[in-house]
Structures are given as C-alpha cells and as structure tokens.
Design a protein around this motif. Sequence first.
Motif, PDB file in Angstrom:
ATOM      1  N   LEU A   1     -31.054   2.402 -16.086  1.00 41.31           N
ATOM      2  CA  LEU A   1     -31.239   4.139 -16.462  1.00 41.31           C
ATOM      3  C   LEU A   1     -31.142   4.178 -14.692  1.00 41.31           C
ATOM      4  O   LEU A   1     -31.648   4.062 -14.181  1.00 41.31           O
ATOM      5  CB  LEU A   1     -32.453   4.468 -16.870  1.00 41.31           C
ATOM      6  N   GLU A   2     -30.650   5.661 -15.031  1.00 47.38           N
ATOM      7  CA  GLU A   2     -31.106   6.589 -13.819  1.00 47.38           C
ATOM      8  C   GLU A   2     -31.968   8.023 -14.844  1.00 47.38           C
ATOM      9  O   GLU A   2     -31.471   8.533 -14.921  1.00 47.38           O
ATOM     10  CB  GLU A   2     -30.088   7.122 -13.090  1.00 47.38           C
ATOM     11  N   VAL A   3     -32.864   8.422 -13.537  1.00 44.24           N
ATOM     12  CA  VAL A   3     -33.742   9.698 -13.738  1.00 44.24           C
ATOM     13  C   VAL A   3     -33.719  10.909 -12.838  1.00 44.24           C
ATOM     14  O   VAL A   3     -33.834  10.049 -11.342  1.00 44.24           O
ATOM     15  CB  VAL A   3     -35.334   8.879 -13.866  1.00 44.24           C
ATOM     16  N   ALA A   4     -32.592  11.364 -12.563  1.00 41.71           N
ATOM     17  CA  ALA A   4     -32.961  12.982 -11.681  1.00 41.71           C
ATOM     18  C   ALA A   4     -33.716  13.009 -11.480  1.00 41.71           C
ATOM     19  O   ALA A   4     -34.947  12.731 -12.519  1.00 41.71           O
ATOM     20  CB  ALA A   4     -31.676  13.694 -11.988  1.00 41.71           C
ATOM     21  N   PRO A   5     -33.698  14.682 -10.194  1.00 45.71           N
ATOM     22  CA  PRO A   5     -35.141  14.725  -9.775  1.00 45.71           C
ATOM     23  C   PRO A   5     -35.467  15.820 -10.993  1.00 45.71           C
ATOM     24  O   PRO A   5     -36.540  15.967 -11.006  1.00 45.71           O
ATOM     25  CB  PRO A   5     -34.473  15.445  -8.736  1.00 45.71           C
ATOM     26  N   ASP A   6     -34.500  16.048 -11.702  1.00 50.09           N
ATOM     27  CA  ASP A   6     -34.328  17.199 -12.839  1.00 50.09           C
ATOM     28  C   ASP A   6     -34.958  16.713 -13.926  1.00 50.09           C
ATOM     29  O   ASP A   6     -35.048  17.354 -15.282  1.00 50.09           O
ATOM     30  CB  ASP A   6     -33.409  18.346 -12.638  1.00 50.09           C
ATOM     31  N   GLY A   7     -34.776  15.163 -14.652  1.00 46.81           N
ATOM     32  CA  GLY A   7     -35.588  14.451 -15.468  1.00 46.81           C
ATOM     33  C   GLY A   7     -34.372  14.370 -16.276  1.00 46.81           C
ATOM     34  O   GLY A   7     -34.097  13.696 -17.518  1.00 46.81           O
ATOM     35  N   GLU A   8     -33.172  14.093 -15.846  1.00 43.98           N
ATOM     36  CA  GLU A   8     -32.166  14.280 -16.547  1.00 43.98           C
ATOM     37  C   GLU A   8     -31.606  12.535 -16.330  1.00 43.98           C
ATOM     38  O   GLU A   8     -31.710  12.167 -15.311  1.00 43.98           O
ATOM     39  CB  GLU A   8     -30.854  14.424 -15.640  1.00 43.98           C
ATOM     40  N   LEU A   9     -31.657  11.852 -17.714  1.00 45.63           N
ATOM     41  CA  LEU A   9     -31.349  10.498 -17.933  1.00 45.63           C
ATOM     42  C   LEU A   9     -30.287  10.218 -18.088  1.00 45.63           C
ATOM     43  O   LEU A   9     -29.441  10.655 -18.753  1.00 45.63           O
ATOM     44  CB  LEU A   9     -32.112  10.153 -18.930  1.00 45.63           C
ATOM     45  N   THR A  10     -29.558   8.952 -17.658  1.00 49.89           N
ATOM     46  CA  THR A  10     -27.924   8.334 -17.906  1.00 49.89           C
ATOM     47  C   THR A  10     -27.917   6.894 -17.844  1.00 49.89           C
ATOM     48  O   THR A  10     -29.107   6.209 -17.036  1.00 49.89           O
ATOM     49  CB  THR A  10     -27.309   8.793 -16.518  1.00 49.89           C
ATOM     50  N   ALA A  11     -27.048   6.279 -18.803  1.00 47.63           N
ATOM     51  CA  ALA A  11     -27.840   4.878 -18.891  1.00 47.63           C
ATOM     52  C   ALA A  11     -26.423   3.814 -19.495  1.00 47.63           C
ATOM     53  O   ALA A  11     -25.380   4.878 -19.682  1.00 47.63           O
ATOM     54  CB  ALA A  11     -28.810   5.403 -20.297  1.00 47.63           C
ATOM     55  N   LEU A  12     -26.666   2.840 -18.886  1.00 47.25           N
ATOM     56  CA  LEU A  12     -25.617   1.668 -19.241  1.00 47.25           C
ATOM     57  C   LEU A  12     -25.976   0.994 -20.259  1.00 47.25           C
ATOM     58  O   LEU A  12     -26.638   0.219 -19.094  1.00 47.25           O
ATOM     59  CB  LEU A  12     -24.424   1.596 -18.381  1.00 47.25           C
ATOM     60  N   ASN A  13     -25.740   0.485 -20.630  1.00 45.05           N
ATOM     61  CA  ASN A  13     -26.671  -0.270 -22.159  1.00 45.05           C
ATOM     62  C   ASN A  13     -25.451  -1.769 -22.493  1.00 45.05           C
ATOM     63  O   ASN A  13     -24.556  -1.391 -22.309  1.00 45.05           O
ATOM     64  CB  ASN A  13     -27.409  -0.022 -22.840  1.00 45.05           C
ATOM     65  N   CYS A  14     -25.779  -3.031 -21.632  1.00 40.51           N
ATOM     66  CA  CYS A  14     -25.497  -4.087 -22.105  1.00 40.51           C
ATOM     67  C   CYS A  14     -25.946  -5.061 -23.015  1.00 40.51           C
ATOM     68  O   CYS A  14     -26.703  -6.296 -22.131  1.00 40.51           O
ATOM     69  CB  CYS A  14     -24.815  -4.970 -20.684  1.00 40.51           C
ATOM     70  N   GLY A  15     -26.284  -4.896 -24.577  1.00 42.60           N
ATOM     71  CA  GLY A  15     -26.619  -5.698 -25.503  1.00 42.60           C
ATOM     72  C   GLY A  15     -28.301  -5.455 -25.189  1.00 42.60           C
ATOM     73  O   GLY A  15     -28.986  -6.479 -25.977  1.00 42.60           O
ATOM     74  N   HIS A  16     -29.088  -4.612 -24.858  1.00 46.03           N
ATOM     75  CA  HIS A  16     -30.646  -4.631 -24.983  1.00 46.03           C
ATOM     76  C   HIS A  16     -31.070  -3.841 -25.621  1.00 46.03           C
ATOM     77  O   HIS A  16     -30.051  -2.286 -25.643  1.00 46.03           O
ATOM     78  CB  HIS A  16     -30.504  -4.477 -23.335  1.00 46.03           C
ATOM     79  N   PRO A  17     -32.196  -3.646 -26.214  1.00 49.39           N
ATOM     80  CA  PRO A  17     -32.266  -2.398 -26.751  1.00 49.39           C
ATOM     81  C   PRO A  17     -32.232  -1.757 -26.070  1.00 49.39           C
ATOM     82  O   PRO A  17     -33.543  -1.208 -25.002  1.00 49.39           O
ATOM     83  CB  PRO A  17     -34.051  -3.333 -27.364  1.00 49.39           C
ATOM     84  N   TRP A  18     -32.808  -0.344 -26.724  1.00 53.27           N
ATOM     85  CA  TRP A  18     -33.313   1.186 -26.174  1.00 53.27           C
ATOM     86  C   TRP A  18     -34.173   1.324 -26.069  1.00 53.27           C
ATOM     87  O   TRP A  18     -34.951   1.091 -26.981  1.00 53.27           O
ATOM     88  CB  TRP A  18     -31.548   2.186 -27.033  1.00 53.27           C
ATOM     89  N   PRO A  19     -34.429   2.294 -25.413  1.00 53.82           N
ATOM     90  CA  PRO A  19     -35.334   2.628 -25.077  1.00 53.82           C
ATOM     91  C   PRO A  19     -36.615   3.456 -25.786  1.00 53.82           C
ATOM     92  O   PRO A  19     -35.608   4.195 -26.971  1.00 53.82           O
ATOM     93  CB  PRO A  19     -36.251   3.110 -23.573  1.00 53.82           C
ATOM     94  N   TYR A  20     -37.957   3.291 -26.210  1.00 50.77           N
ATOM     95  CA  TYR A  20     -38.463   5.110 -26.503  1.00 50.77           C
ATOM     96  C   TYR A  20     -39.201   5.586 -25.924  1.00 50.77           C
ATOM     97  O   TYR A  20     -39.449   5.643 -24.549  1.00 50.77           O
ATOM     98  CB  TYR A  20     -39.545   4.592 -27.680  1.00 50.77           C
TER      99      TYR A  20
END
Length: 393
Positions: free
Chosen positions: A257-276
Amino acid sequence: MIGTWEVGGAFVRGGRLLRAFTQVVPCLWVLGVICWELLTPHDTEVVPLLAAAPAIACASSGRRRCILLLGGASLLFALAPPTALEPDGDSEEPHASLVSCCAILAVVAASYLTNGRRLRLVRELEQMRAVAAAAQDAVLRPLPARLEGIEVASGYLSASRGAVVGGDLYEVLATAHGVRVIIGDARGHGLGAIRTVAAVLGSFREAAHDEPELADVLRRLDRALQRHLRERALGEPHVGEEPGTPVAEEFVTVLLLEVAPDGELTALNCGHPWPYLLSESATGAARVRRLAPAEVLPPLGPFPLPDDLPAARCAPLQPGDALVLHTDGAEDARDAHGTFFDLGPALARAAGTGPIDPAAVIEGVRSAVLRHTGGRLADDVALLALRNETKAG
C-alpha cells in the motif's frame, strides 16, 4: 503501538497466586505427615513420607535453600525419639529411623543436584529468549506510533508455542513517495519461514525508498525472494525447517500500500486478504467495509510476475478514517466447533463509538480472537491499523 501480545494482567495475578501456593506446599506436606503420625495408630509408619518433602520443594519452589531447610527439618522429625511421636508405644522398629533418614538424605541429594541442572537450563532458556527478542526486533522492528500524519498500531500473535516471530510480516515506512506499507504471510511457521520473512522485509526496506513506482517495489521483492529460494535450494537443510517441503512450493502473499499526503491509496495485492476501511458514521458508530479495488495477483514465488502491474486505486483514507490490514490467520481462526472468526463485526465492536483509536481496535480484535479460539491458534495472526490523523479541510 502494540507489539507481540503478552499475557493479560488477570492471568499474571493468577500466576503469582499459584507460585505463592506452590512455595508453601512442601511445608504443608511436612505438617500433614506429622499430624498423621500423631493421630494414627502407633503401628502405622508414615514418617518415611517426609522424604518426599525435598522432592516437592524441588518441583515447586525450585530453591536450593528451601530443599536443604525442608530436608533438615524432615531429618529432625525422623530422628525424634519415639515418645515424641508415639507417647504410649514402642512399636517402632530399631532401624526404622535410620532407614527414614537415609531415604531423606538420598532425596535431598538428588533434589539438590536436579535443581542445579534445572537452574542451568533456566539460564540457557533465558539467554535463548533474549536472542529471540533481539531477532524479533531485527526482523519485525517495532513500528513508530506516528508517521507523516498516520497513527500506527500493530500486533502479532504466533501460533507456535514459545515463539515470538512466525511467518507473518509487516512494515510501515515514511518515504519520499508517501507512506508505504507491506503486510504478508510466508508459507509455514518454522525457521525457514522466518528466513523468508527476513529476506522479503530486507528488500522492502530498501526498495520502498529507492523505487518511485509501487510496481517496481513489488518486482524488487520478487527478485529478492527468488534469490533467497535459489540459495535455500542449493544449500543444506537448516535445523528447524519443516521437513519434506520442497523449495519450489514456497510462496509469500504480499499486500503493498502507498498512502499519499492527501490520503490517496494505491495498492498491489499478491494473494493476500484485502484490508478493512473503518470510518465514523453520522451516529458516531464505526462503519466497516472491505476494500477490494482490483483482482488479486498470484502469491510471490511459484509464478513470475506479469509484465504489466498497474497499481489499484482504493477509496481515499479520509481524515479520521482507519485502515486495518491483517493476515489470513485472523479470518481462518476457528472455535471448538469449527466456526470461523468473523473479523468484520469484531472490528466494528472494537472501534466502538467516537474517534477511532488504532491501538484499541488492535487490542479489541486480539481479545476477540483469543476468546473465539480459546487461545489455540492454528496460524499466526498479524494485524496493522493505520489512521489518518490529519484534520479535515
């Protein structure tokens, strides 16, 4: 921040009471034997039972002084004149006192030597625990409470008895590209899994700062894992690794996960459960929903990464919102009837009403998991909570 979970306060108090009780058990045994001798018929010989007192002291208190004191007291009682314990009789055989004393001396000597070996083993165990704690700090470093406007809390519960680190991994870093987060799960629980965790985390701690794109960070992790698996395949099996597990079957699930200063979220997922995602509703209660912005890639290890790795855009982390990442051990936890743990409602209960406290969320889920499973976990559990504490507007 919450680190590896320890025993609760009530359990500690119960342990202290139990230790205090075990320290008086040898004395109670001696008093019981003396009372029995005084109250039973004179032809009943129970004084030899005093020989068990030093052994009980060795098993309970573990103190050499206690063993010697109880041994000496038992010898005095065994050597007491017959009239002291049997006022009206002379039924004691001539050599009964000598036999009782020899038995007591033998037990005292054996208990004293056994306790010495026990103390050496305890010291070695304490040294091993210190080494394990140092290894934990090196592999899963304690996370800071705050990073670039993000409040952080984490927790780890190992399924392996006596272990502080297993196959789960997580890290949070403040970089020039934003706050970058990794959480993952390496196959297995033993030393082999810990080595894999160390290889992946070591690569992430370098790549997160060096690579502008999240996809390039993932590629660096994949290359580091492939090197690690090749080295394991060429080397000899290590002590403590799970037997019969081919290196080709090893894999690691990873969520970046990458959290930008403005709260924007980007993600790359390799077989892991997504967050809540936890957010405060108009009524003050926490609203919980699961993020699933894109398809999940295969875990790292068995398959090569595709050429195109577009990072998924998630719902932004608004001020006051919290993101809870977890490994599959949390949702796979079962009770005695085989019922799976329901993580979503547990998160809502742990968040409560009002501002979301990441540490309280982690602690609440931890207690719920242990209640659900009765403390018997089949897999490691790692939890990571991130709250955007910047003010709105």
